[in-house]
Design a protein around this motif. Structure first.
Motif, PDB file in Angstrom:
ATOM      1  N   VAL A  59       0.835  -1.203   0.000  1.00 35.73           N
ATOM      2  CA  VAL A  59       0.000   0.000   0.000  1.00 35.73           C
ATOM      3  C   VAL A  59       0.870   1.253   0.000  1.00 35.73           C
ATOM      4  CG1 VAL A  59      -1.761   1.291   1.266  1.00 35.73           C
ATOM      5  CG2 VAL A  59      -1.854  -1.214   1.198  1.00 35.73           C
ATOM      6  N   ASP A  60       0.591   2.122  -0.956  1.00 44.00           N
ATOM      7  CA  ASP A  60       1.147   3.474  -0.960  1.00 44.00           C
ATOM      8  C   ASP A  60       0.313   4.284   0.034  1.00 44.00           C
ATOM      9  OD1 ASP A  60       1.674   6.172  -1.479  1.00 44.00           O
ATOM     10  OD2 ASP A  60       1.899   5.869  -3.634  1.00 44.00           O
ATOM     11  N   ASN A 109       8.702   0.868  -4.734  1.00 37.33           N
ATOM     12  CA  ASN A 109       8.000   0.620  -3.465  1.00 37.33           C
ATOM     13  C   ASN A 109       8.619   1.330  -2.273  1.00 37.33           C
ATOM     14  OD1 ASN A 109       5.758  -1.047  -4.224  1.00 37.33           O
ATOM     15  ND2 ASN A 109       7.203  -2.700  -4.621  1.00 37.33           N
ATOM     16  N   THR A 112       6.418   2.447   1.034  1.00 37.39           N
ATOM     17  CA  THR A 112       5.156   1.703   1.079  1.00 37.39           C
ATOM     18  C   THR A 112       5.144   0.721   2.252  1.00 37.39           C
ATOM     19  OG1 THR A 112       5.978   0.013  -0.449  1.00 37.39           O
ATOM     20  CG2 THR A 112       4.864   1.915  -1.407  1.00 37.39           C
ATOM     21  N   THR A 114       3.406  -3.237   3.632  1.00 37.63           N
ATOM     22  CA  THR A 114       2.735  -4.468   3.223  1.00 37.63           C
ATOM     23  C   THR A 114       1.980  -5.083   4.398  1.00 37.63           C
ATOM     24  OG1 THR A 114       3.003  -6.645   2.188  1.00 37.63           O
ATOM     25  CG2 THR A 114       4.792  -5.898   3.616  1.00 37.63           C
ATOM     26  N   ARG A 335       2.129  -0.581 -11.100  1.00 38.51           N
ATOM     27  CA  ARG A 335       2.494  -0.510  -9.679  1.00 38.51           C
ATOM     28  C   ARG A 335       1.819  -1.617  -8.872  1.00 38.51           C
ATOM     29  NH1 ARG A 335       1.972   4.902  -6.530  1.00 38.51           N
ATOM     30  NH2 ARG A 335       3.574   3.863  -5.265  1.00 38.51           N
ATOM     31  N   LYS A 337      -1.107  -1.433  -7.600  1.00 36.95           N
ATOM     32  CA  LYS A 337      -1.617  -0.710  -6.430  1.00 36.95           C
ATOM     33  C   LYS A 337      -2.875   0.059  -6.800  1.00 36.95           C
ATOM     34  CE  LYS A 337       2.829  -0.136  -4.177  1.00 36.95           C
ATOM     35  NZ  LYS A 337       3.478  -1.029  -5.147  1.00 36.95           N
TER      36      LYS A 337
END
Length: 549
Positions: A59-60, A109, A112, A114, A335, A337
């Motif tokens: 996740v950004d 990434n 970011t 996880t 990405r 995402k």
């Protein structure tokens, strides 16, 4: 006169995913800031918030930072920042690592996190309820309600206690109507109400067809000696051929677990292909097997993914409501995402709706939402990768990936490509079975690779058996009379849960739907070559119950 009761709200939101929850939180934040009081409710078809949420996930946090800047204090996602980023190109027995300097910076990434998207949604739901949002899990929005002028009035939940033959059981309860000044649809990819809205209001008149992938995921408890929290691995290549697109992922998350999975783009042509078995085969690769040996699989699930990107985003608003999140196709495919985009879209829609309600423009289209989207960072991000998917589809995995990389670098350097490529619907790519090469998948070993039914068991899927089948055939004769002779009935293979079977042979063959196995991935609704299957919501609370996905 309807026997259903009704409840009025300022805003009703269909779906307690990241988009819907972010919209609800932002609405309540704005109300608190202005000393106003606005009623907001969310309907969630899963048995609890997060029960139907499935994502990798890396996740950004950009949107989360905007919505709740102090989220790192207690959010479970904050436990595992990404520390390593690897991209492997697999052959049948080996791999090569793609140098990071060749990939655009936003694919690295950096910054970011996880973790479980389901757990992030549970945390967001707690925050929303603290602000006064009403959340109704186990209530599936089954019908769109309209005002006399054609604008959306709200939604109705499905009736409970209806038998398979349509009769009312002793515990029958009619659905509930929820009326709203604005209704947001945050159903995720291929939402069944969203499909109706797109058709009703011609929301796709100026956009490309939406295209999809299927993502299959497993959670494993692995040997602690092999666990590196924050390590992220993506793969491309084997076991897929150059004409089939997709790839694998393996994320080292908290508590000694890895989230792994495989994505197959649903434009594949070979009707003999099984995305589920491609995942099982991928896990037997020496580099993946090495990580999993000595571990234990603890969860399984699958979900369709919107891959169309920038050019497939439909018109976002209609009289009385808006599409947010993956209902609108907000996903950055290269990405891998979409959470940050889904959240931001919900926030922008909330800001538009709050202003409209405050100004008394109740059923008018929320023009401020698409205007804000076009001025936002999410629009710029999606526009910059708009040609990646069609380039790979047109030129294949090898040359297409190289050209896609060039397109992304060009956009980053300000050398904007002067065109936007188009999409075709996924079902239109399917070849005849006689023209395609059958695929001989190895039998599962029960250690690294597994069968469908044992996998569905790990998804905790449950449906009330005596209820109407929620997978509807427009023409019941098509599977045997059309799909079987032409395509060897691919539903037997593209479904990742063993829902569809051809039982018997020749004149005795019949098409069997095991609806109780359905994990709500929507692949059948997308990939059926005859477009004969429609997915609708079953009784509220039915489906998978993902604990940590």
């Amino acid at each position: 006169m309807s026997e259903r009761e009704s409840m009025p709200y300022d805003v009703v939101i269909v779906g307690a995913g990241p988009a819907g929850l972010s919209a609800a939180i932002r609405l309540k934040q704005l109300a608190a800031e202005s000393g106003d009081e606005r009623s907001v409710c969310i309907l969630e078809k899963g048995s609890e918030v997060g029960a139907h949420i499935l994502s990798g996930a890396v996740v950004d946090p950009r949107a989360l930072d905007e919505l709740m800047p102090d989220w790192r204090d207690d959010c479970p996602l904050a436990r595992t920042p990404v520390t390593e980023n690897h991209h492997w190109v697999l052959s049948a027995s080996g791999h090569s690592a793609m140098p990071e300097f060749l990939t655009p910076p936003y694919l690295h990434n950096k910054g970011t996190y996880t973790g479980s998207l389901g757990n992030l949604c549970r945390w967001l739901a707690d925050k929303a309820q603290e602000l006064g949002v009403e959340i109704f899990p186990g209530f599936a929005a089954a019908e769109i309600l309209y005002n006399d002028d054609g604008s959306v009035k709200g939604v109705a939940t499905g009736d409970m206690g209806v038998a398979r033959d349509g009769s009312h059981k002793p515990d029958y309860q009619p659905g509930l109507e929820l009326h709203a000044k604005y209704t947001f649809f945050a159903e995720g990819a291929r939402g069944h109400l969203t499909k109706q809205l797109v058709k009703q209001f011609a929301l796709d008149a100026e956009s490309q067809p939406q295209v999809y992938g299927i993502g299959l995921k497993e959670l494993w408890d692995i040997d602690p000696a092999k666990h590196v929290p924050g390590r992220v691995i993506h793969t491309q290549g084997w076991p897929l051929d150059d004409d089939t697109n997709g790839g694998g992922f393996l994320y080292h998350q908290a508590d000694g677990q890895v989230a792994l999975g495989f994505v197959v783009w649903l434009d594949y042509a070979n009707p003999w292909l099984s995305p589920f078995h491609e995942l099982q085969r991928w896990k037997t690769h020496p580099e993946i097997r090495k990580i999993l040996e000595g571990g234990k699989r603890v969860a399984y699930g699958a979900r369709a993914i919107s891959d169309g990107g920038f050019q497939s985003v439909p018109k976002l608003v209609f009289p009385g409501g808006a599409l947010i999140g993956d209902s609108a196709g907000f996903l950055n495919v290269p990405r891998i995402k979409g959470t940050h985009l889904a959240m931001k879209s919900g926030m922008l829609a909330a800001e538009a709706a709050f202003g409209a309600v405050k100004a008394g423009r109740e059923a008018d289209a929320l023009h401020a939402y698409p205007e804000a989207y076009e001025a936002s960072w999410m629009y710029k991000e999606l526009r910059g990768v708009r040609n990646v998917v069609p380039l790979v589809k047109k030129f294949g995995a090898a040359w297409g990936t190289a050209l896609a990389g060039m397109s992304m670098w060009s956009e980053l350097l300000g050398l904007r490509w002067p065109f936007t490529m188009k999409h075709k619907p996924d079902y239109s790519y399917m070849h005849r079975a006689a023209e395609a090469k059958p695929i001989d998948y190895p039998k599962p070993d029960g250690v690294i690779s597994f069968d469908k039914l044992s996998s569905v068991f790990l998804s905790n899927t449950n449906h009330e058996e005596d209820q109407p089948v929620h997978l509807r055939l427009t023409d019941p004769d098509v599977p045997i009379k059309v799909n079987l002779p032409l395509y060897a009935e691919p539903a037997q293979r593209y479904c990742p849960a063993g829902v569809y079977e051809v039982v018997g042979e020749g004149d005795e063959a019949r098409f069997q739907i095991n609806a109780q196995n359905c994990v709500h991935c929507k692949t059948c609704d997308i990939k059926d070559p005859s477009q004969n299957i429609t997915w609708v919501v079953p009784e509220g609370g039915g489906g998978p119950n993902y604990p940590n996905m």
